[in-house]
Design an enzyme around this catalytic site. Structure first.
Site, short mmCIF file in Angstrom:
data_model
loop_
_atom_site.label_atom_id
_atom_site.label_comp_id
_atom_site.label_asym_id
_atom_site.label_seq_id
_atom_site.Cartn_x
_atom_site.Cartn_y
_atom_site.Cartn_z
N GLU A 54 12.30 2.53 14.03
CA GLU A 54 11.10 3.57 13.35
C GLU A 54 10.10 3.47 14.37
O GLU A 54 9.86 2.66 15.09
CB GLU A 54 10.96 3.35 12.01
CG GLU A 54 10.40 2.15 11.58
CD GLU A 54 10.14 1.85 10.09
OE1 GLU A 54 9.87 2.80 9.49
OE2 GLU A 54 10.12 0.76 9.71
N TYR A 64 0.92 -1.33 -0.04
CA TYR A 64 -0.10 0.04 0.08
C TYR A 64 0.69 1.26 0.03
O TYR A 64 2.24 1.22 0.02
CB TYR A 64 -0.88 -0.12 1.24
CG TYR A 64 -0.20 0.42 2.57
CD1 TYR A 64 0.69 -0.54 3.12
CD2 TYR A 64 -0.46 1.57 3.19
CE1 TYR A 64 1.19 -0.31 4.34
CE2 TYR A 64 0.19 1.84 4.50
CZ TYR A 64 0.99 0.73 5.05
OH TYR A 64 1.56 1.25 6.19
N LYS A 96 6.52 -2.02 1.93
CA LYS A 96 5.31 -1.43 2.39
C LYS A 96 4.00 -2.26 2.32
O LYS A 96 3.26 -2.12 1.68
CB LYS A 96 5.09 -0.04 1.83
CG LYS A 96 4.26 0.94 2.87
CD LYS A 96 4.26 2.18 2.33
CE LYS A 96 3.19 3.16 3.36
NZ LYS A 96 3.36 2.99 4.44
N LEU A 151 11.08 1.43 6.94
CA LEU A 151 10.63 1.90 5.51
C LEU A 151 11.30 3.04 5.24
O LEU A 151 11.52 4.17 6.08
CB LEU A 151 9.10 2.03 6.11
CG LEU A 151 8.33 2.38 4.51
CD1 LEU A 151 8.21 1.18 3.63
CD2 LEU A 151 7.02 3.28 4.93
N1 PMP Z 1 7.57 3.95 8.92
C1 PMP Z 1 6.45 3.17 8.72
C2 PMP Z 1 6.54 1.83 9.41
C3 PMP Z 1 5.46 3.50 7.94
O1 PMP Z 1 4.06 2.99 8.09
C4 PMP Z 1 5.23 4.87 7.52
C5 PMP Z 1 4.10 5.53 7.04
N2 PMP Z 1 3.58 5.04 5.76
C6 PMP Z 1 6.36 5.80 7.52
C7 PMP Z 1 7.65 4.98 8.16
C8 PMP Z 1 6.78 7.05 7.02
O2 PMP Z 1 6.67 6.91 5.60
P1 PMP Z 1 6.06 8.02 4.70
O3 PMP Z 1 6.82 9.24 5.05
O4 PMP Z 1 6.23 7.68 3.40
O5 PMP Z 1 4.80 8.41 4.92
#
Ligand code: PMP
Length: 285
Positions: free
Chosen positions: A182, A33, A149, A207
């Site tokens: 994270e 996603y 993701k 991620l």
């Molecule tokens: N880490 C994780 C585990 C996430 O789910 C997200 C949000 N999608 C992020 C980091 C931040 O990613 P982004 O800046 O692309 O929203």
């Protein structure tokens, strides 16, 4: 106004939109996603989000359901049909529908694409940012590929609930070596006493957030120093500032970690300034 969802080529009333019970996303979390911020009815950093979607699909050998250009048309259509000015657009691609079997279907199947959009509470988000948010730490319990993701988010769900149970906004995963990886749905950052921005290097353990990548562009523009390395909860507790990033939270100051105040216990000035200027550098299309 009733909400509209896109499901495999059709725009349907949200309440009656559904997928098949043998969709592999439902059965195995066999899907990926993306979430894009919507600002003034436009998409924020869509190019980078679609590139990451393609990477996630490739890692799992799921076919791409639409070209980027066609997918952007659908994203904009769902945003418009739901009259979203400020909010989020969500897209999910699963391997598709097939009789239940762990291995991929022998014959190629059509991937399933769902797109939804929703408005966000702008005032609530701004008041969160003005107050700052609390973070708690939890052990890293995810699989070895959080860089993909996927919709397999059970560990993230449990981590976020652990945060909720303790009155916190976000949970930071801590790996076996004692370093923060994270957040449950955000990347984690600190600012050291000498003004260096520290966030974990983007390996398989996190991620690679799009907001993280765009914020790095902003740090460069502002002449601020970035160090991509892991940090521990103890280092965070003595940092000058801490914050989290994601498409949903943009740049959101963290004012405590496991109940210990960060800095003076108020949102840091650097994080607050970066939040205010983030959209000057993000792609808005
Ligand atoms: N880490 C994780 C585990 C996430 O789910 C997200 C949000 N999608 C992020 C980091 C931040 O990613 P982004 O800046 O692309 O929203």
């Amino acid at each position: 106004m009733s909400r509209i969802a896109y499901v495999n080529g059709r725009y349907l009333p949200h309440a009656s939109a559904g997928v098949h019970i043998e969709d592999r996303g439902y059965q195995f979390a066999d899907g990926v996603y993306e979430v894009c911020e919507v600002r003034d009815g436009k998409l924020v950093d869509a190019t980078r989000h679609l590139a990451r979607l393609e990477r996630s699909l490739n890692e799992l050998r799921i076919a791409k359901p639409l070209s980027d250009a066609a997918l952007k048309v659908v994203l904009r259509e769902v945003v418009a049909r739901n009259r979203v000015e400020h909010g989020l657009v969500y897209m999910q691609v699963t391997r598709g529908v097939a009789p239940r079997d762990h291995a991929f279907p022998a014959k190629p199947i059509r991937p399933a694409l769902v797109v939804t959009a929703k408005s966000s509470h702008v005032q609530k988000a701004e008041s969160n940012a003005e107050k700052g948010v609390a973070v708690v730490t939890v052990p890293e319990t995810r699989w070895a590929r959080p860089d993909i993701k996927t919709v397999g988010l059970l560990a993230n769900v449990l981590a976020r609930q652990a945060a909720r149970d303790q009155g916190a906004y976000e949970a930071w995963f801590v790996d076996a070596e004692g370093y923060v990886t994270e957040g449950a749905s955000t990347n984690a950052w600190i600012v050291t006493g000498d003004g260096h921005f520290v966030t974990r290097h983007a390996d398989n353990a996190i991620l690679k957030g799009i907001t993280r990548t765009t914020l790095i562009d902003l740090l460069k523009r502002e002449g601020l120093k970035l160090i991509e390395r892991p940090f521990t909860p103890d280092e965070a507790k003595t940092a000058r500032e801490a914050f989290i990033t994601s498409a949903t939270s943009i740049v959101l100051p963290v004012v405590s970690v496991d109940g210990v105040p960060i800095g003076n216990g108020h949102p840091g000035s650097l994080a607050t300034k970066l939040r205010a200027t983030f959209h000057e550098i993000a792609e808005i299309s």
